[in-house]
Structure formats: structure tokens, C-alpha cells
Design an enzyme around this catalytic site. Structure first.
Site, PDB file in Angstrom:
ATOM      1  N   CYS A   1       6.160  -5.321   0.264  1.00  0.00           N
ATOM      2  CA  CYS A   1       6.304  -4.007  -0.380  1.00  0.00           C
ATOM      3  C   CYS A   1       6.246  -2.876   0.653  1.00  0.00           C
ATOM      4  CB  CYS A   1       5.291  -3.850  -1.506  1.00  0.00           C
ATOM      5  SG  CYS A   1       5.779  -2.534  -2.640  1.00  0.00           S
TER       6      CYS A   1
ATOM      7  N   HIS B   1       4.588  -8.438  -4.242  1.00  0.00           N
ATOM      8  CA  HIS B   1       3.243  -8.657  -3.678  1.00  0.00           C
ATOM      9  C   HIS B   1       2.763 -10.096  -3.906  1.00  0.00           C
ATOM     10  CE1 HIS B   1       2.102  -4.374  -3.011  1.00  0.00           C
ATOM     11  NE2 HIS B   1       2.953  -4.161  -3.988  1.00  0.00           N
TER      12      HIS B   1
ATOM     13  N   ARG C   1      12.744   3.604  -0.677  1.00  0.00           N
ATOM     14  CA  ARG C   1      11.383   3.616  -1.260  1.00  0.00           C
ATOM     15  C   ARG C   1      11.443   3.906  -2.750  1.00  0.00           C
ATOM     16  NH1 ARG C   1       8.095   7.963   0.365  1.00  0.00           N
ATOM     17  NH2 ARG C   1       6.298   6.891  -0.494  1.00  0.00           N
TER      18      ARG C   1
ATOM     19  N   GLU D   1       0.445 -11.482  -2.474  1.00  0.00           N
ATOM     20  CA  GLU D   1      -1.014 -11.477  -2.298  1.00  0.00           C
ATOM     21  C   GLU D   1      -1.753 -11.146  -3.594  1.00  0.00           C
ATOM     22  OE1 GLU D   1       1.138  -9.290  -1.310  1.00  0.00           O
ATOM     23  OE2 GLU D   1       0.351  -7.250  -1.315  1.00  0.00           O
TER      24      GLU D   1
ATOM     25  N   GLY E   1       0.854  -1.182   0.000  1.00  0.00           N
ATOM     26  CA  GLY E   1       0.000   0.000   0.000  1.00  0.00           C
ATOM     27  C   GLY E   1       0.885   1.224   0.000  1.00  0.00           C
ATOM     28  N   GLU E   2       0.703   2.072   0.954  1.00  0.00           N
ATOM     29  CA  GLU E   2       1.508   3.295   1.050  1.00  0.00           C
ATOM     30  C   GLU E   2       2.074   3.376   2.474  1.00  0.00           C
ATOM     31  OE1 GLU E   2       2.686   5.465  -1.230  1.00  0.00           O
ATOM     32  OE2 GLU E   2       3.710   6.019   0.611  1.00  0.00           O
ATOM     33  N   SER E   3       3.387   3.157   2.554  1.00  0.00           N
ATOM     34  CA  SER E   3       3.999   3.052   3.882  1.00  0.00           C
ATOM     35  C   SER E   3       3.876   4.345   4.682  1.00  0.00           C
ATOM     36  CB  SER E   3       5.472   2.651   3.749  1.00  0.00           C
ATOM     37  OG  SER E   3       6.174   3.599   2.979  1.00  0.00           O
TER      38      SER E   3
ATOM     39  N   ILE F   1       5.374  -3.256  -7.525  1.00  0.00           N
ATOM     40  CA  ILE F   1       4.692  -1.976  -7.761  1.00  0.00           C
ATOM     41  C   ILE F   1       5.372  -0.899  -6.923  1.00  0.00           C
ATOM     42  CG2 ILE F   1       2.489  -0.723  -7.679  1.00  0.00           C
ATOM     43  CD1 ILE F   1       1.100  -3.530  -7.618  1.00  0.00           C
ATOM     44  N   ARG F   2       6.065   0.001  -7.592  1.00  0.00           N
ATOM     45  CA  ARG F   2       6.836   1.041  -6.872  1.00  0.00           C
ATOM     46  C   ARG F   2       7.569   0.414  -5.679  1.00  0.00           C
ATOM     47  NH1 ARG F   2       3.610   4.367  -4.498  1.00  0.00           N
ATOM     48  NH2 ARG F   2       1.743   3.246  -5.030  1.00  0.00           N
TER      49      ARG F   2
HETATM   50  N1  GLN Z   1       5.982   2.927  -2.717  1.00  0.00           N
HETATM   51  C1  GLN Z   1       5.074   2.503  -1.694  1.00  0.00           C
HETATM   52  C2  GLN Z   1       5.491   3.031  -0.328  1.00  0.00           C
HETATM   53  O1  GLN Z   1       6.379   3.790  -0.220  1.00  0.00           O
HETATM   54  C3  GLN Z   1       4.991   0.999  -1.631  1.00  0.00           C
HETATM   55  C4  GLN Z   1       4.265   0.496  -2.842  1.00  0.00           C
HETATM   56  C5  GLN Z   1       3.528  -0.782  -2.628  1.00  0.00           C
HETATM   57  O2  GLN Z   1       3.305  -1.262  -1.529  1.00  0.00           O
HETATM   58  N2  GLN Z   1       3.101  -1.325  -3.733  1.00  0.00           N
HETATM   59  O3  GLN Z   1       4.888   2.698   0.650  1.00  0.00           O
END
Ligand code: GLN
Length: 195
Positions: A81, A174, A110, A176, A50-52, A138-139
Site C-alpha cells: 500500500c 495489506h 494515490r 500484514e 501507512g501514509e506515504s 485501505i485508500r
Molecule cells: N493513501 C495512503 C498513502 O498515500 C496509503 C494508505 C495505506 O497504506 N493504507 O500513503
């Protein structure tokens, strides 16, 4: 092999529903964790993608403390991630107010893959899952520094993408988001004493 009965999934933001579905597919009860009290009945924890920065902000201080204490006492934890970023001791290119949980002796960067290839799928091979499997990035973060006991379980393009330190497993991708459940199965085989 010990099978965990109840596995918590941090459920403040990100793809926690996919992890809960993956646990169901493994015939294990998944428990959404939002508050410190939610952690009490679980015997393992997953930190989702998600977004840390958002997750770090939404976690109440009591929950952070409880996660640190339970992990130090041997509770298995898997981060995927953004979850990997939360587990790190230090974060590069994080936000100033982003305090990681510091569960593993490593530094991660990141969004390390840059814009051109910020999301991709690759085959990742590991003895942990008995061969190769699909991995969605993903990123994704990269591990830039790690203690000697943070073991590499899988790599991609020369970078570690799955690392383990005792009861703690961090994946840059991921598991999941694919139907392949072997990384979850592998994590579920950790016992609380493996620290
Ligand atoms: N770039 C996201 C972060 O900094 C992580 C991306 C992800 O979990 N797919 O949290």
C-alpha cells in the site's frame, strides 16, 4: 528456496508492527529500520502500509540512498500500500514534496479508489500464493503505468494489485492485516540474485 535470516521493516510510521508479527509467524527475524545503519545487517526489506507522504518525509536522506543502493545490488524489497507508493518511480496525486524511492519502473496514483469505496476487502487470486486469498484495501493506490518487465501477479476489477519487477514486489493491499501469511512466504522465497 532460500529463507531470509533477517528482514528489515521500515519502522518510521504505519503498520510496521503487523509486518514484524507476520515475520515472526514465518519464523524469520524482523528488524525495525529507522536509520541507514539499521539496514546493514538485513538481507531483505519491507516498506509497510501507512501514509506515504509522512514516511517519505521522515526518512533521512542517507536511508533513502542506502535503500536504493542495496535494492540495485539485489536486496529483495516488498512494499504494501503506502509502501507500493514509496517504491514507484512516479506518483500521481502525491504531495509536491513527496519524493518516492523510485525502486520500480511504474507510476502509481494515490488514493485511487475514491471516497465511496476507499476501503474494502476482496479475494485476490494469484499463482504466487497458490490460489485465492483475502486482501484488505485501505485508500489503496493503483498502478497507472508500468514497464513491460513489471509483471502483474494479481489483479482486482481489471487493475493490477500485485506487481513484481525482479527482486521487487509491490502490493496495493495489506497482507500484514490478515492471518494469511502466503504473500510474506512468497516474498521470503526471493533470493538476492533474482534481479
Ligand atoms: N493513501 C495512503 C498513502 O498515500 C496509503 C494508505 C495505506 O497504506 N493504507 O500513503
Amino acid at each position: 528456496m532460500t529463507t531470509r535470516r533477517r528482514v528489515g521493516v521500515l519502522a518510521l510510521q504505519g503498520d510496521f508492527r503487523e509486518h514484524l508479527a507476520a515475520l515472526r509467524a514465518c519464523e524469520v527475524e524482523g528488524v525495525p529500520v529507522r536509520l541507514a545503519a539499521d539496514l546493514e545487517p538485513v538481507d531483505a526489506l519491507i516498506l509497510p502500509g501507512g501514509e506515504s507522504t509522512t514516511m517519505a518525509r521522515l526518512m533521512e536522506p542517507e536511508l533513502k540512498t542506502a535503500i536504493r543502493e542495496r535494492t540495485a545490488a539485489g536486496m529483495p524489497v516488498m512494499g504494501t500500500c503506502a509502501g507500493m507508493i514509496l517504491m514507484a518511480r512516479d506518483v500521481q496525486d502525491g504531495r509536491a514534496d513527496q519524493e518516492p524511492l523510485k525502486l520500480m519502473d511504474m507510476t502509481v496514483r494515490r488514493n485511487a479508489y475514491g471516497r465511496q469505496i476507499d476501503s474494502f476487502e476482496a479475494e485476490v487470486e494469484s499463482a504466487a500464493i497458490g490460489g485465492a486469498g483475502p486482501a484488505v484495501f485501505i485508500r489503496a493506490p493503483q498502478v497507472t503505468e508500468r514497464a513491460t518487465d513489471v509483471r502483474e501477479l494479481a489483479s482486482h476489477a481489471g487493475q493490477p494489485v500485485a506487481v513484481k519487477q525482479g527482486n521487487r514486489l509491490a502490493l496495493a493491499f495489506h497482507p500484514e492485516l490478515t492471518p494469511d501469511r502466503r504473500w510474506h512466504q512468497y516474498f521470503l522465497s526471493f533470493d538476492g540474485e533474482s534481479r
